[in-house]
Write a protein that holds these residues in place. Structure first.
Motif, short mmCIF file in Angstrom:
data_model
loop_
_atom_site.label_atom_id
_atom_site.label_comp_id
_atom_site.label_asym_id
_atom_site.label_seq_id
_atom_site.Cartn_x
_atom_site.Cartn_y
_atom_site.Cartn_z
N MET A 12 74.07 53.44 -31.42
CA MET A 12 73.19 54.58 -31.68
C MET A 12 72.87 54.74 -33.16
O MET A 12 71.79 54.40 -33.61
N ASP A 13 73.84 55.25 -33.93
CA ASP A 13 73.58 55.61 -35.32
C ASP A 13 73.26 54.37 -36.16
O ASP A 13 73.97 53.37 -36.14
N CYS A 14 72.14 54.47 -36.88
CA CYS A 14 71.66 53.40 -37.77
C CYS A 14 71.24 52.14 -37.03
O CYS A 14 70.97 51.11 -37.65
N THR A 15 71.18 52.21 -35.69
CA THR A 15 70.69 51.07 -34.90
C THR A 15 69.52 51.54 -34.04
O THR A 15 68.37 51.24 -34.34
N LEU A 16 69.80 52.26 -32.96
CA LEU A 16 68.71 52.82 -32.16
C LEU A 16 68.08 54.02 -32.87
O LEU A 16 66.85 54.16 -32.91
N LEU A 17 68.91 54.88 -33.44
CA LEU A 17 68.42 56.09 -34.09
C LEU A 17 67.99 55.80 -35.53
O LEU A 17 68.65 55.04 -36.24
N ALA A 18 66.92 56.43 -35.94
CA ALA A 18 66.48 56.32 -37.33
C ALA A 18 67.45 57.07 -38.25
O ALA A 18 68.35 57.78 -37.78
N ASP A 19 67.26 56.94 -39.52
CA ASP A 19 68.15 57.60 -40.48
C ASP A 19 68.14 59.12 -40.30
O ASP A 19 69.14 59.78 -40.62
N ASP A 20 67.03 59.66 -39.81
CA ASP A 20 66.97 61.11 -39.59
C ASP A 20 67.57 61.52 -38.24
O ASP A 20 67.52 62.69 -37.87
N GLY A 21 68.16 60.56 -37.51
CA GLY A 21 68.80 60.86 -36.24
C GLY A 21 67.87 60.88 -35.04
O GLY A 21 68.31 61.15 -33.92
N THR A 68 69.24 46.93 -17.07
CA THR A 68 69.96 48.16 -17.40
C THR A 68 70.01 48.36 -18.91
O THR A 68 70.39 47.45 -19.64
N PHE A 69 69.61 49.54 -19.35
CA PHE A 69 69.80 49.90 -20.76
C PHE A 69 71.11 50.65 -20.90
O PHE A 69 71.45 51.52 -20.09
N CYS A 70 71.86 50.32 -21.96
CA CYS A 70 73.15 50.96 -22.22
C CYS A 70 73.19 51.49 -23.64
O CYS A 70 72.99 50.73 -24.59
N ALA A 71 73.45 52.79 -23.79
CA ALA A 71 73.74 53.36 -25.10
C ALA A 71 75.21 53.12 -25.37
O ALA A 71 76.08 53.64 -24.65
N ALA A 72 75.52 52.31 -26.38
CA ALA A 72 76.89 51.90 -26.67
C ALA A 72 77.31 52.50 -28.00
O ALA A 72 76.87 52.05 -29.06
N SER A 73 78.17 53.50 -27.94
CA SER A 73 78.40 54.33 -29.12
C SER A 73 79.85 54.72 -29.29
O SER A 73 80.64 54.69 -28.33
N ARG A 105 62.18 51.00 -35.95
CA ARG A 105 62.37 51.02 -34.49
C ARG A 105 62.54 49.62 -33.93
O ARG A 105 61.92 49.22 -32.93
N GLY A 106 63.43 48.86 -34.58
CA GLY A 106 63.62 47.47 -34.20
C GLY A 106 64.08 47.27 -32.77
O GLY A 106 63.62 46.34 -32.08
N VAL A 107 65.01 48.11 -32.29
CA VAL A 107 65.48 47.97 -30.91
C VAL A 107 64.31 48.15 -29.95
O VAL A 107 64.14 47.38 -28.99
N ALA A 108 63.50 49.16 -30.20
CA ALA A 108 62.36 49.42 -29.33
C ALA A 108 61.37 48.26 -29.37
O ALA A 108 60.78 47.90 -28.33
N GLN A 109 61.19 47.65 -30.52
CA GLN A 109 60.28 46.50 -30.62
C GLN A 109 60.76 45.35 -29.74
O GLN A 109 59.96 44.70 -29.05
N VAL A 110 62.06 45.08 -29.77
CA VAL A 110 62.58 43.98 -28.94
C VAL A 110 62.48 44.34 -27.46
O VAL A 110 62.14 43.48 -26.62
N ILE A 111 62.75 45.59 -27.12
CA ILE A 111 62.62 46.01 -25.72
C ILE A 111 61.18 45.86 -25.26
O ILE A 111 60.91 45.39 -24.13
N ASP A 112 60.24 46.25 -26.10
CA ASP A 112 58.82 46.10 -25.73
C ASP A 112 58.48 44.63 -25.49
O ASP A 112 57.73 44.30 -24.56
N HIS A 147 59.00 57.62 -27.12
CA HIS A 147 58.84 57.05 -25.79
C HIS A 147 60.05 56.21 -25.35
O HIS A 147 59.91 55.37 -24.46
N MET A 148 61.22 56.46 -25.95
CA MET A 148 62.39 55.67 -25.57
C MET A 148 62.80 55.91 -24.13
O MET A 148 63.23 54.99 -23.42
N LEU A 149 62.69 57.14 -23.66
CA LEU A 149 63.09 57.43 -22.29
C LEU A 149 62.20 56.69 -21.29
O LEU A 149 62.68 56.20 -20.26
N GLU A 150 60.91 56.58 -21.62
CA GLU A 150 60.01 55.81 -20.77
C GLU A 150 60.39 54.33 -20.75
O GLU A 150 60.32 53.67 -19.71
#
Length: 277
Positions: free
Chosen positions: A21-30, A49-54, A263-270, A35-38
């Motif tokens: 999550m922190d500094c990976t999926l989430l931006a520096d502002d948290g 399956t998407f997994c939030a691993a935190s 939003r690197g994680v989102a780019q790879v998911i896309d 559109h991540m939920l979509e």
């Protein structure tokens, strides 16, 4: 040598995508990527399956992903509790005398604030409430106590918060040697040192989730930025660090994703969703 994320030619075979999550999926502002939920629902519809691993507790992750929790997995407390599509499939508790031993050590050391991570809430000393705004970013349920001496709760992780951001130095100088023979001990960034029972980390957590899903670790992708992500990156076939990770982290991944703020994680998911559509 690490390669750009476009070099992952086997990406369409991925059946599990796990992201810190922190500094990976989430931006520096948290903030979450727009559109991540979509995206999570689109992955689910594609059989992925998407997994939030935190290192965050399960109740906090449930709050963050409440709208899509039935379509994804949550690996919390660095693997000490795992939920998949609304079902708790694993939890690992630290016994009461042991976490009191850890509390006593932290207080004697004097450099950090003890945080007892219970299944139901985070337990902290009332004198540390001065950091409440920071704690609330990670713990949506907090119980402040005058003393932790009598605490008796179900606990699956113990962590120490270092307000002066010296966790890495303190870990290297004292905590690692003192405790790594008995616990899985790791840095979770510059502010935290996390303790889980031996054999509990994000890597074993991903392996347990893969087994539950019937997915081979080679068919899993993982994204991370710091020390506690290393076991997870080693466990999967498609390992990514984000560009904002510390330089030493890139040796633990095969591929480089754009930064969290880009939003690197989102780019790879896309890219994955485009390839499997």
């Amino acid at each position: 040598m690490i390669q750009g994320f476009e070099s992952d030619t086997e990406l369409p075979r991925v059946k599990l995508v796990a992201a810190d999550m922190d500094c990976t999926l989430l931006a520096d502002d948290g903030s979450m990527p727009p559109h991540m939920l979509e995206r999570i629902c689109a992955l689910d519809e594609a059989g992925i399956t998407f997994c939030a691993a935190s290192g965050r507790p399960l109740y906090t992750l449930m709050d963050m992903f409440s709208e899509v929790a039935d379509h994804m997995a949550l690996l919390s407390d660095n693997g000490a509790a795992i939920c998949c599509r609304g079902e708790l499939i694993y939890k690992d508790l630290i016994d009461v005398p042991t976490y009191h031993e850890l509390i006593d050590y932290t207080l004697a050391d004097g450099r950090g604030c003890p945080v007892v991570c219970g299944i139901e809430a985070g337990y902290l000393r009332r004198c540390d409430e001065v950091y409440d705004d920071f704690f609330r970013r990670f713990f949506t349920k907090i119980v402040y106590l005058d003393s932790l001496d009598e605490l008796d709760a179900d606990v699956n992780k113990y962590t120490v918060y270092f307000p002066d951001r010296t966790a890495e130095e303190v870990f290297a100088s004292t905590y690692d040697a003192a405790w790594s023979d008995r616990f899985s001990v790791t840095n979770a960034g510059k502010e935290w040192i996390d303790f889980m029972n031996k054999g509990v980390d994000k890597g074993t957590g991903i392996e347990r989730l893969c087994e539950h899903l019937g997915v081979a670790p080679a068919e899993a992708a993982a994204f991370g930025d710091t020390y506690n992500d290393i076991p997870m990156l080693k466990a999967v076939g498609h390992s990514y660090t984000v560009a904002n990770a510390e330089e030493h982290m890139h040796a633990h991944a095969r591929f480089l994703a754009p930064s969290n703020n880009d939003r690197g994680v989102a780019q790879v998911i896309d890219r994955l969703l485009e390839l499997v559509s």
